[in-house]
Scaffold this active site. Structure first.
Site, PDB file in Angstrom:
ATOM      1  N   GLU A 110      14.114  63.180 -33.882  1.00  0.00           N
ATOM      2  CA  GLU A 110      14.967  64.188 -34.514  1.00  0.00           C
ATOM      3  C   GLU A 110      14.796  65.554 -33.853  1.00  0.00           C
ATOM      4  O   GLU A 110      15.760  66.304 -33.703  1.00  0.00           O
ATOM      5  CB  GLU A 110      14.660  64.284 -36.009  1.00  0.00           C
ATOM      6  CG  GLU A 110      14.909  63.003 -36.790  1.00  0.00           C
ATOM      7  CD  GLU A 110      16.304  62.448 -36.572  1.00  0.00           C
ATOM      8  OE1 GLU A 110      17.269  63.237 -36.573  1.00  0.00           O
ATOM      9  OE2 GLU A 110      16.430  61.231 -36.391  1.00  0.00           O
ATOM     10  N   ASP A 146      15.576  59.257 -27.590  1.00  0.00           N
ATOM     11  CA  ASP A 146      14.485  58.297 -27.418  1.00  0.00           C
ATOM     12  C   ASP A 146      13.541  58.748 -26.305  1.00  0.00           C
ATOM     13  O   ASP A 146      12.313  58.756 -26.454  1.00  0.00           O
ATOM     14  CB  ASP A 146      15.023  56.910 -27.061  1.00  0.00           C
ATOM     15  CG  ASP A 146      15.723  56.231 -28.226  1.00  0.00           C
ATOM     16  OD1 ASP A 146      15.508  56.647 -29.379  1.00  0.00           O
ATOM     17  OD2 ASP A 146      16.493  55.282 -27.971  1.00  0.00           O
TER      18      ASP A 146
END
Length: 482
Positions: A134, A202
């Site tokens: 996030e 990621d």
């Protein structure tokens, strides 16, 4: 007729400010437009919108106003931020009281984590992997790039989506259906962008995990388990998968990175275990919480005995079994590793049992040993107020405010201290400062106006209050113009 540019900003502000209620997938489905995105959504726009969002967050009943849990999450978050590509950016990490597995990034560096995620993660590294993911969405300006990407094709659905999100506050199921229908035609075009953005998050999240000394395998482990679990859902996948679509390619990429990395055994922190025990003690009815906590201790089904006992004390306080809670608290204090969360709970236990002297002793000891742990300071000040020692409470809160002038909880405690001492102007001014820090400028102006009308302040105090009132009025007016 109003121009499109004049219509665009308020609609976007209204749309994004409601993203806590429903975090739609398109919020991260963006092409990489780089700095061009800031032509549509500047840093100032994002920060102003972020403040407005947090005003709604603090007022939302799902916001978990728990200083201990929030403090832990912010420590974890900033441990990752400190090794990120944009570690000079400010973040706010907050907790949503919701059993679903979810986390989300919003404008202004505001990142929410559901209690369900905190309890589902099987290691601290798994939790850190989601938080890092996030953080990457924020540092890479994905929301600003979304605004830029949608500046042309987004107009046909913007108004409908705004109405759907507004409806989400009272009718989430209806709102979800509305969003699905208005987004249907654009979903295919945005799919590739979604994959690009998720891969980028990621990669950067993985790098943060490694640099912050977490186990990088936590990312592939968590997402793989979440993907396997999703196979058992019919139409309702875990919330995190609905907003962060997983692909086999992403899972494979995470696993490949993990396999190439050197083996690193990382032990979960005691604070991680304490927070999870604290959240479990809040679940279900009070009697069930006590029974579950006792069973965990008796059967030794725990990673940390201290954390398991912490959970039992927390549950016992819910059932007002103060004598047993004190007995268990003393066992906690006998542990060789006494964390500030343990000292805080032990002091709360003594105060709840009516032993104010012991409570204040524990608070004093704890605050001296851990002066930077603000939940202990909050508890100490609140205990002083409870025991009608408002003068001592005010001295302590004023000292803390010199260190942390932007702490809304300290300002709320200052308001209570001034109220007990009969300082009407200063009490209203402290309430106003807390409201402004919560993003509610209208409430701030109302409170400071009440304080000025009270007229019991010195010339200097009145002058400061008048200046703050003018400042907040000007800022609120500027925001209304936007």
């Amino acid at each position: 007729m109003l121009s499109r540019s004049r219509i665009r900003k308020p609609l976007l502000h209204g749309l994004l400010a409601l993203s806590l209620a429903i975090q739609p997938a398109w919020a991260i489905d963006l092409p990489d437009l780089g700095e061009v995105s800031r032509q549509y959504f500047s840093d100032q726009d994002e920060q102003a919108l972020g403040r407005a969002i947090m005003r709604d967050v603090y007022a939302d009943p799902r916001y978990l106003d728990d200083p201990e849990t929030e403090n832990y999450l912010n420590q974890l978050g900033y441990r990752l931020v400190s090794v990120s590509t944009r570690n000079q950016r400010e973040f706010i990490f907050f907790v949503v009281d919701d059993p679903s597995i979810n986390a989300f990034a919003m404008p202004g560096g505001n990142i929410g984590v559901h209690t369900g995620l905190l309890l589902t993660a099987q290691s601290e590294s798994e939790l850190a992997s989601v938080v890092g993911h996030e953080i990457a969405h924020v540092t890479q300006d994905h929301i600003a790039r979304m605004v830029a990407a949608q500046s042309q094709s987004y107009w046909p659905t913007l108004a409908a989506l705004a109405l759907a999100l507004l409806a989400a506050r009272s009718h989430p199921n209806v709102a979800g259906a509305a969003i699905a229908s208005t987004q249907a035609y654009a979903a295919q075009n945005q799919l590739n962008y979604s994959r690009d953005y998720e891969r980028e998050a990621d990669r950067l999240g993985y790098e943060m995990l490694t640099r912050a000394q977490f186990d990088p395998r936590g990312m592939s482990a968590f997402f793989s388990r979440l993907q396997r679990a999703s196979r058992f859902y019919d139409s309702s996948a875990p919330a995190y998968l609905r907003t962060h679509p997983l692909t086999s390619e992403r899972i494979s990429d995470m696993e490949a990175r993990s396999e190439a990395a050197a083996y690193l055994q990382v032990q979960d922190s005691l604070d991680f275990q304490l927070v999870r025990a604290r959240l479990r003690a809040r679940e279900g009815g009070p009697a069930d919480a006590v029974a579950n906590a006792r069973s965990t201790l008796q059967d030794k089904r725990y990673a940390s005995e201290t954390a398991a006992r912490y959970g039992l004390v927390s549950a016992l306080l819910r059932t007002r079994q103060f004598n047993e809670a004190e007995t268990e608290a003393q066992k906690m204090l006998a542990s060789p590793d006494i964390r500030p969360m343990v000292l805080q709970l032990a002091a709360q236990t003594a105060l709840a049992a009516g032993n104010a002297t012991l409570a204040l002793q524990r608070y004093q000891t704890g605050s001296q040993a851990h002066p930077d742990y603000r939940p202990l300071q909050y508890g100490y000040i609140a205990a002083l107020l409870t025991t009608q020692r408002a003068g001592d409470a005010l001295k302590r809160v004023d000292k803390e405010l010199t260190l942390y002038p932007d702490d809304r909880r300290l300002w709320m405690l200052a308001a209570k201290a001034h109220a007990q001492l009969g300082h009407r102007l200063l009490s209203h001014r402290a309430q106003a400062e807390a409201a402004a820090l919560s993003g509610n400028l209208i409430a701030a102006v109302e409170q400071i106006s009440l304080g000025i009308k009270a007229g019991d302040g010195s010339f200097h105090e009145m002058s400061v209050a008048e200046a703050r009132r003018r400042e907040w009025l000007a800022l609120e007016k500027a925001l209304r113009k936007e």
